[in-house]
Design an enzyme around this catalytic site. Structure first.
Site, PDB file in Angstrom:
ATOM      1  N   GLY A 238       0.832  -1.197   0.000  1.00 46.65           N
ATOM      2  CA  GLY A 238       0.000   0.000   0.000  1.00 46.65           C
ATOM      3  C   GLY A 238       0.864   1.244   0.000  1.00 46.65           C
ATOM      4  O   GLY A 238       2.092   1.180   0.090  1.00 46.65           O
TER       5      GLY A 238
ATOM      6  N   GLY B  69       5.005   7.527   2.524  1.00 45.65           N
ATOM      7  CA  GLY B  69       5.833   6.504   1.913  1.00 45.65           C
ATOM      8  C   GLY B  69       5.025   5.320   1.424  1.00 45.65           C
ATOM      9  O   GLY B  69       3.786   5.311   1.455  1.00 45.65           O
TER      10      GLY B  69
ATOM     11  N   VAL C 245       4.594   1.001   1.499  1.00 39.42           N
ATOM     12  CA  VAL C 245       4.819  -0.182   2.323  1.00 39.42           C
ATOM     13  C   VAL C 245       4.949  -1.407   1.423  1.00 39.42           C
ATOM     14  O   VAL C 245       4.115  -1.627   0.535  1.00 39.42           O
ATOM     15  CB  VAL C 245       3.679  -0.384   3.335  1.00 39.42           C
ATOM     16  CG1 VAL C 245       3.934  -1.615   4.199  1.00 39.42           C
ATOM     17  CG2 VAL C 245       3.521   0.847   4.213  1.00 39.42           C
TER      18      VAL C 245
ATOM     19  N   LYS D 189       8.295  -0.054   5.484  1.00 40.25           N
ATOM     20  CA  LYS D 189       7.759   1.250   5.079  1.00 40.25           C
ATOM     21  C   LYS D 189       8.923   2.124   4.619  1.00 40.25           C
ATOM     22  O   LYS D 189       9.772   2.520   5.426  1.00 40.25           O
ATOM     23  CB  LYS D 189       7.013   1.922   6.226  1.00 40.25           C
ATOM     24  CG  LYS D 189       6.427   3.282   5.832  1.00 40.25           C
ATOM     25  CD  LYS D 189       5.463   3.819   6.875  1.00 40.25           C
ATOM     26  CE  LYS D 189       6.147   4.336   8.090  1.00 40.25           C
ATOM     27  NZ  LYS D 189       5.244   5.042   9.019  1.00 40.25           N
TER      28      LYS D 189
ATOM     29  N   ASP E 124      -2.051  10.375  16.908  1.00 39.65           N
ATOM     30  CA  ASP E 124      -2.582  10.118  15.560  1.00 39.65           C
ATOM     31  C   ASP E 124      -3.323   8.780  15.536  1.00 39.65           C
ATOM     32  O   ASP E 124      -3.105   7.939  14.659  1.00 39.65           O
ATOM     33  CB  ASP E 124      -1.463  10.125  14.525  1.00 39.65           C
ATOM     34  CG  ASP E 124      -2.005  10.332  13.102  1.00 39.65           C
ATOM     35  OD1 ASP E 124      -3.151  10.794  12.973  1.00 39.65           O
ATOM     36  OD2 ASP E 124      -1.290  10.030  12.134  1.00 39.65           O
TER      37      ASP E 124
END
Length: 654
Positions: free
Chosen positions: A327, A332, A334, A348, A447
């Site tokens: 993904g 970035g 992965v 990642k 987050d």
């Protein structure tokens, strides 16, 4: 000009010296790699691709584990199994090994199967036949196998040939040489296994043969190397490349040209200062020094407990040159990868244009302080100039957002039953409780959202992505942060505007409450409209549904137990999204309420929005992840926001 002339003279001296160094720097490596692995056994030719003991790591293939010498027997570990090395043929690249745990005994307590996937060794099938052993079998009817009594009423059954399933038996398949098949049929299976089996090394054998034929010694330093006894005596070529001498001369000439180019460049700067801003260069240098120094300080402070640091060539190798993309997010891409020991991992790779590396170091430092079943494990990282990557344990079920409702993904809702969603909610709460109270230092994640909750094969949730985390002392309750961090729709009011209070661990509690509302589908109902108006702060209608006895869920609730779980999750989430941080419970209290009886969860008060007028909010950067469908914001200048702006941020469904 005088300092410049002195510098030019120095560059000339250094460049001429480096030419000789470039041509002879392999000599010490040649001397070290010329020695075979010493173990006092009859096997005296263990050189490349092997390393360990008296052979440095650069003398062998880095994909292999180091050799060990035990009782004068060389041993190698391949995919977490130890093997005795019985022989090595340099001409055919055949390695003869025997299982160390089966040496002279097949009554083992922990039977394991061989595996050579993702290793440089493969079975030499033309010379092998399998022995199949059966452990913990209640009986072996109609098979007529051979058997061995292991005492205490336990038997090991074995047959010559391929494996087949028998009841609940544990099955182990070990190859042997064809010439030893008769030992199995005469009840001497241990002798057959002790004679071992053959493996073919599939590495860069042709390049190594070219190297040794020309008088060099094979090695590995990020890529295959041929170490020479002197400057010009050996070469390596596995693709028709030029000799090593020409390559070294090219390097020497390039070094000289680079040195001359540096001098010319400095002269241009001296005569044309306006062409280059000194201020910009200073800022860049300061940032680079900060990041480089942060990496070194981190490695020194954590010592052996620090996650493994990988080079960029190693990252390319374990990802098979970034072949399997899982993904892509705002920071970035992965990729799925495989470590040399066979473990699957997620890598990642951070985008080069995302920050100066400070958030990267922050994430490595934050997650390295953790060890909890609900926190994703960081297995390693790469910081190689501008190349940065994080290596995590692989989560086969991906992130939570794949299993709960999101606008535009109508088939994603109700993929998980209520019991599983309930357990996921408790697991996330336990992970946050650990970050807030269980670590040596308190960690604020800042987050929390579905995309940052990963699920393993058993749907156990693990909190990930610590790029925005804040590390503080345990005694600290209010922290100072530069700007605002988080994701629209999950950001606590005090993070958007200090009018509502200071940023603390209660900010994570708010994000958790919003996440739970997303999980039970309440936010989906709000987004879909229905009888609710867009002007209404959406917890208001959740309260109205609860008062009327309705369940604010998108999925069908069929049992009283499910109804209780959904109501409990709803009540707890409403406690978590209180506007005043002091009204929100701690994560310890959240876990207590979720695990307790529904009657023990008090009815939460309705949140009241209130904010004085202040100058408009200035947003410096808004980035969107095309994979996650999520907006992450960073606000550099503080201050409050108007009531309607805060309401919009709370109402956003991500």
């Amino acid at each position: 000009m005088k300092p410049l002339i002195i510098f030019m003279f120095g560059v000339t001296i250094v460049t001429s010296t480096n030419i000789r160094t470039c041509l002879s720097d392999d000599h010490s490596h040649y001397t070290n790699c010329n020695k075979a692995f010493s173990c006092g056994s009859s096997i005296t030719d263990l050189k490349y691709p092997f390393w360990g003991g008296n052979r440095e790591k650069y003398c062998g293939d880095s994909e292999l584990e180091a050799l060990a010498c035990e009782e004068n027997v060389p041993k190698i570990n391949i995919s977490a199994i130890n093997y005795r090395i019985l022989g090595w043929d340099n001409t055919t690249n055949q390695l003869t090994v025997a299982r160390d745990d089966y040496w002279d005994n097949i009554c083992v307590s922990d039977p394991k199967n061989n595996t050579f996937d993702n290793t440089p060794f493969q079975y030499d099938n033309g010379l092998l036949e399998n022995v199949t052993l059966f452990y913990d079998c209640p009986s072996m009817p109609n098979m007529n196998p051979y058997s061995q009594n292991c005492g205490s009423g336990k038997f090991v059954y074995y047959v010559l040939g391929p494996s087949y399933q028998v009841g609940s038996c544990t099955i182990v398949v070990i190859p042997i040489f064809n010439s030893n098949s008769s030992l199995v049929t005469t009840n001497r299976v241990s002798d057959a296994l002790d004679n071992g089996f053959g493996l073919k090394w599939t590495g860069n054998s042709e390049a190594c043969k070219t190297c040794t034929d020309s008088g060099g010694e094979c090695g590995f330093d990020g890529e295959f190397k041929c170490f020479c006894k002197d400057e010009l005596s050996c070469s390596v070529s596995d693709t028709g490349s030029s000799s090593k001498r020409n390559r070294r001369l090219t390097i020497a000439i390039g070094a000289s040209a680079a040195g001359f180019g540096v001098v010319v460049f400095l002269m241009i700067i001296c005569y044309h200062k306006r062409l280059l801003s000194f201020g910009k260069r200073r800022i860049f240098t300061k940032r680079r020094k900060f990041v480089d120094n942060s990496v070194e300080v981190f490695m020194q402070s954590y010592g052996s407990l620090a996650p493994k640091r990988y080079s960029y060539p190693e990252v390319k190798r374990i990802t098979n040159t970034f072949l399997n993309k899982l993904g892509q997010g705002g920071y970035g891409v992965v990729y799925k990868a495989t470590l040399p020991d066979g473990r699957p991992v997620a890598v990642k790779v951070i985008s080069e244009n995302k920050g100066n590396g400070e958030e990267f170091i922050n994430e490595v430092a934050s997650i390295s302080r953790t060890s909890h079943v609900n926190i994703v494990s960081l297995l390693g990282f790469c910081y190689d100039m501008e190349k940065r990557a994080l290596i995590y344990e692989f989560m086969p079920n991906g992130s939570l957002d794949n299993f709960i409702y999101k606008s535009g993904y109508p088939n994603a809702i109700c993929n998980l039953d209520w019991y599983t969603l309930y357990q996921i909610g408790i697991g996330i709460a336990r992970g946050l409780e650990y970050l807030h109270r269980g670590c040596n230092t308190r960690i604020l994640h800042l987050d929390i959202k579905p995309q940052n909750i990963l699920l393993d094969e058993d749907f156990c949730p693990k909190i990930s992505d610590f790029g925005l985390a804040k590390i503080c002392l345990k005694k600290e309750s209010i922290v100072s942060i530069l700007g605002t961090r988080g994701t629209i729709g999950y950001i606590a009011p005090e993070v958007l505007s200090r009018t509502f209070g200071g940023v603390s661990h209660k900010s994570d509690v708010y994000s958790y409450g919003m996440l739970i509302l997303e999980m039970i589908g309440a936010r989906k109902n709000y987004d879909s409209g229905g009888s609710h108006t867009s002007e209404m702060y959406f917890p208001d209608w959740i309260y109205k549904d609860l008062e009327q006895g309705d369940i604010p869920s998108s999925c069908l609730v069929t049992t009283e137990e499910e109804n209780e779980k959904v109501r409990k999750m709803t009540l707890v989430s409403l406690w978590c999204v209180q506007i005043n941080p002091s009204d929100r419970p701690s994560m310890s209290k959240v876990v207590e309420m979720l695990e307790g009886a529904l009657e023990s969860v008090p009815y939460p008060p309705k949140p009241v929005l209130c904010s004085p007028a202040r100058p408009p909010l200035q947003i410096s950067d808004i980035s969107s992840s095309n994979m996650q469908d999520t907006n992450s914001i960073t606000i550099q200048k503080g201050g409050s926001i108007e009531l309607n702006e805060l309401s919009k941020s709370i109402e956003v469904s991500v």
